[in-house]
Design a protein around this motif. Structure first.
Motif, PDB file in Angstrom:
ATOM      1  N   THR A 171       5.906   5.058  -4.371  1.00 40.28           N
ATOM      2  CA  THR A 171       4.912   4.329  -3.576  1.00 40.28           C
ATOM      3  C   THR A 171       4.408   3.109  -4.340  1.00 40.28           C
ATOM      4  O   THR A 171       4.299   2.009  -3.785  1.00 40.28           O
ATOM      5  CB  THR A 171       3.739   5.262  -3.208  1.00 40.28           C
ATOM      6  OG1 THR A 171       4.254   6.338  -2.424  1.00 40.28           O
ATOM      7  CG2 THR A 171       2.677   4.525  -2.415  1.00 40.28           C
ATOM      8  N   ARG A 172       4.097   3.293  -5.608  1.00 37.66           N
ATOM      9  CA  ARG A 172       3.626   2.174  -6.442  1.00 37.66           C
ATOM     10  C   ARG A 172       4.691   1.094  -6.595  1.00 37.66           C
ATOM     11  O   ARG A 172       4.393  -0.097  -6.521  1.00 37.66           O
ATOM     12  CB  ARG A 172       3.196   2.685  -7.810  1.00 37.66           C
ATOM     13  CG  ARG A 172       1.912   3.435  -7.772  1.00 37.66           C
ATOM     14  CD  ARG A 172       1.519   3.926  -9.130  1.00 37.66           C
ATOM     15  NE  ARG A 172       0.216   4.550  -9.088  1.00 37.66           N
ATOM     16  CZ  ARG A 172      -0.270   5.305 -10.052  1.00 37.66           C
ATOM     17  NH1 ARG A 172       0.443   5.519 -11.148  1.00 37.66           N
ATOM     18  NH2 ARG A 172      -1.461   5.841  -9.934  1.00 37.66           N
TER      19      ARG A 172
ATOM     20  N   MET B  29       7.031   0.413  -4.495  1.00 39.32           N
ATOM     21  CA  MET B  29       7.151  -0.275  -3.214  1.00 39.32           C
ATOM     22  C   MET B  29       6.012  -1.276  -3.027  1.00 39.32           C
ATOM     23  O   MET B  29       6.243  -2.396  -2.548  1.00 39.32           O
ATOM     24  CB  MET B  29       7.169   0.734  -2.060  1.00 39.32           C
ATOM     25  CG  MET B  29       8.417   1.594  -1.998  1.00 39.32           C
ATOM     26  SD  MET B  29       9.929   0.659  -1.726  1.00 39.32           S
ATOM     27  CE  MET B  29       9.701   0.158  -0.023  1.00 39.32           C
ATOM     28  N   ILE B  30       4.789  -0.904  -3.396  1.00 47.15           N
ATOM     29  CA  ILE B  30       3.651  -1.817  -3.284  1.00 47.15           C
ATOM     30  C   ILE B  30       3.895  -3.059  -4.133  1.00 47.15           C
ATOM     31  O   ILE B  30       3.598  -4.180  -3.705  1.00 47.15           O
ATOM     32  CB  ILE B  30       2.342  -1.103  -3.673  1.00 47.15           C
ATOM     33  CG1 ILE B  30       1.968  -0.095  -2.586  1.00 47.15           C
ATOM     34  CG2 ILE B  30       1.210  -2.104  -3.907  1.00 47.15           C
ATOM     35  CD1 ILE B  30       0.842   0.844  -2.958  1.00 47.15           C
ATOM     36  N   GLU B  31       4.460  -2.889  -5.319  1.00 47.85           N
ATOM     37  CA  GLU B  31       4.770  -4.025  -6.181  1.00 47.85           C
ATOM     38  C   GLU B  31       5.765  -4.977  -5.524  1.00 47.85           C
ATOM     39  O   GLU B  31       5.798  -6.162  -5.835  1.00 47.85           O
ATOM     40  CB  GLU B  31       5.306  -3.546  -7.527  1.00 47.85           C
ATOM     41  CG  GLU B  31       4.248  -2.885  -8.381  1.00 47.85           C
ATOM     42  CD  GLU B  31       4.799  -2.331  -9.683  1.00 47.85           C
ATOM     43  OE1 GLU B  31       5.981  -2.596  -9.997  1.00 47.85           O
ATOM     44  OE2 GLU B  31       4.054  -1.635 -10.373  1.00 47.85           O
ATOM     45  N   ARG B  32       6.558  -4.467  -4.611  1.00 54.33           N
ATOM     46  CA  ARG B  32       7.544  -5.286  -3.902  1.00 54.33           C
ATOM     47  C   ARG B  32       7.018  -5.801  -2.568  1.00 54.33           C
ATOM     48  O   ARG B  32       7.728  -6.458  -1.830  1.00 54.33           O
ATOM     49  CB  ARG B  32       8.819  -4.467  -3.698  1.00 54.33           C
ATOM     50  CG  ARG B  32       9.595  -4.299  -4.987  1.00 54.33           C
ATOM     51  CD  ARG B  32      10.487  -3.080  -4.973  1.00 54.33           C
ATOM     52  NE  ARG B  32      11.193  -2.954  -6.239  1.00 54.33           N
ATOM     53  CZ  ARG B  32      10.640  -2.532  -7.372  1.00 54.33           C
ATOM     54  NH1 ARG B  32       9.388  -2.161  -7.419  1.00 54.33           N
ATOM     55  NH2 ARG B  32      11.350  -2.466  -8.475  1.00 54.33           N
ATOM     56  N   GLY B  33       5.775  -5.455  -2.231  1.00 56.57           N
ATOM     57  CA  GLY B  33       5.169  -5.948  -0.998  1.00 56.57           C
ATOM     58  C   GLY B  33       5.375  -5.047   0.204  1.00 56.57           C
ATOM     59  O   GLY B  33       5.210  -5.484   1.342  1.00 56.57           O
ATOM     60  N   TYR B  34       5.711  -3.788  -0.045  1.00 54.28           N
ATOM     61  CA  TYR B  34       5.953  -2.844   1.043  1.00 54.28           C
ATOM     62  C   TYR B  34       5.069  -1.618   0.893  1.00 54.28           C
ATOM     63  O   TYR B  34       4.679  -1.235  -0.207  1.00 54.28           O
ATOM     64  CB  TYR B  34       7.427  -2.405   1.073  1.00 54.28           C
ATOM     65  CG  TYR B  34       8.351  -3.555   1.341  1.00 54.28           C
ATOM     66  CD1 TYR B  34       8.607  -3.965   2.640  1.00 54.28           C
ATOM     67  CD2 TYR B  34       8.947  -4.252   0.299  1.00 54.28           C
ATOM     68  CE1 TYR B  34       9.438  -5.050   2.898  1.00 54.28           C
ATOM     69  CE2 TYR B  34       9.778  -5.338   0.540  1.00 54.28           C
ATOM     70  CZ  TYR B  34      10.010  -5.731   1.842  1.00 54.28           C
ATOM     71  OH  TYR B  34      10.826  -6.799   2.088  1.00 54.28           O
ATOM     72  N   ILE B  35       4.775  -0.986   2.013  1.00 60.78           N
ATOM     73  CA  ILE B  35       3.997   0.238   2.047  1.00 60.78           C
ATOM     74  C   ILE B  35       4.937   1.387   2.382  1.00 60.78           C
ATOM     75  O   ILE B  35       5.696   1.311   3.347  1.00 60.78           O
ATOM     76  CB  ILE B  35       2.882   0.160   3.120  1.00 60.78           C
ATOM     77  CG1 ILE B  35       2.007  -1.069   2.913  1.00 60.78           C
ATOM     78  CG2 ILE B  35       2.072   1.442   3.157  1.00 60.78           C
ATOM     79  CD1 ILE B  35       1.259  -1.110   1.600  1.00 60.78           C
TER      80      ILE B  35
ATOM     81  N   ASN C  58       6.078  -3.617   5.872  1.00 61.28           N
ATOM     82  CA  ASN C  58       5.672  -4.751   5.055  1.00 61.28           C
ATOM     83  C   ASN C  58       4.159  -4.723   4.896  1.00 61.28           C
ATOM     84  O   ASN C  58       3.434  -4.510   5.875  1.00 61.28           O
ATOM     85  CB  ASN C  58       6.122  -6.051   5.727  1.00 61.28           C
ATOM     86  CG  ASN C  58       5.966  -7.240   4.831  1.00 61.28           C
ATOM     87  OD1 ASN C  58       4.879  -7.547   4.366  1.00 61.28           O
ATOM     88  ND2 ASN C  58       7.074  -7.905   4.566  1.00 61.28           N
ATOM     89  N   ALA C  59       3.667  -4.942   3.691  1.00 61.07           N
ATOM     90  CA  ALA C  59       2.222  -4.913   3.434  1.00 61.07           C
ATOM     91  C   ALA C  59       1.488  -5.973   4.240  1.00 61.07           C
ATOM     92  O   ALA C  59       0.322  -5.787   4.606  1.00 61.07           O
ATOM     93  CB  ALA C  59       1.946  -5.097   1.942  1.00 61.07           C
ATOM     94  N   ASN C  60       2.132  -7.082   4.580  1.00 66.37           N
ATOM     95  CA  ASN C  60       1.499  -8.139   5.369  1.00 66.37           C
ATOM     96  C   ASN C  60       1.165  -7.688   6.782  1.00 66.37           C
ATOM     97  O   ASN C  60       0.346  -8.309   7.456  1.00 66.37           O
ATOM     98  CB  ASN C  60       2.384  -9.383   5.427  1.00 66.37           C
ATOM     99  CG  ASN C  60       2.439 -10.085   4.092  1.00 66.37           C
ATOM    100  OD1 ASN C  60       1.511 -10.002   3.288  1.00 66.37           O
ATOM    101  ND2 ASN C  60       3.540 -10.761   3.834  1.00 66.37           N
TER     102      ASN C  60
END
Length: 93
Positions: free
Chosen positions: A56-57, A59-65, A77-79
């Motif tokens: 999970t972490r 993925m967040i670093e790559r901009g994904y949830i 996508n986190a956006n």
């Protein structure tokens, strides 16, 4: 037992790449993936809570949830969440 750094970063890279690939009748975007396939990507028989947290972490670093839905994961996508309505204190009263 914890996934080593290389394992979960490699899996996160692959999951992030899938977001931009065409499959399932769509050119790109959010998707779900079975836990079994994530275990296969990680070359693991089981995924432990610490493994999922590490993934999970990454993925967040790559901009994904990465959302754990028990039998599958959802990748977004986190956006996606930027324009969601915000709750303020007045809304809670």
């Amino acid at each position: 037992m914890e996934m080593d750094t290389h394992s979960f970063t490699a899996v996160a890279d692959r999951l992030a790449a899938l977001y931009t690939q065409s499959f399932g009748g769509k050119a790109s975007g959010r998707y779900r993936i079975a836990v079994k396939l994530v275990r296969k990507l990680a070359k693991r028989r089981r995924l432990y809570e610490v493994d999922i947290l590490a993934l999970t972490r990454a993925m967040i670093e790559r901009g994904y949830i990465l959302i754990d839905m028990d039998n599958f994961f959802v990748v977004m996508n986190a956006n996606t969440f930027v324009n969601y309505r915000r709750v303020n204190e007045d809304s809670l009263e």
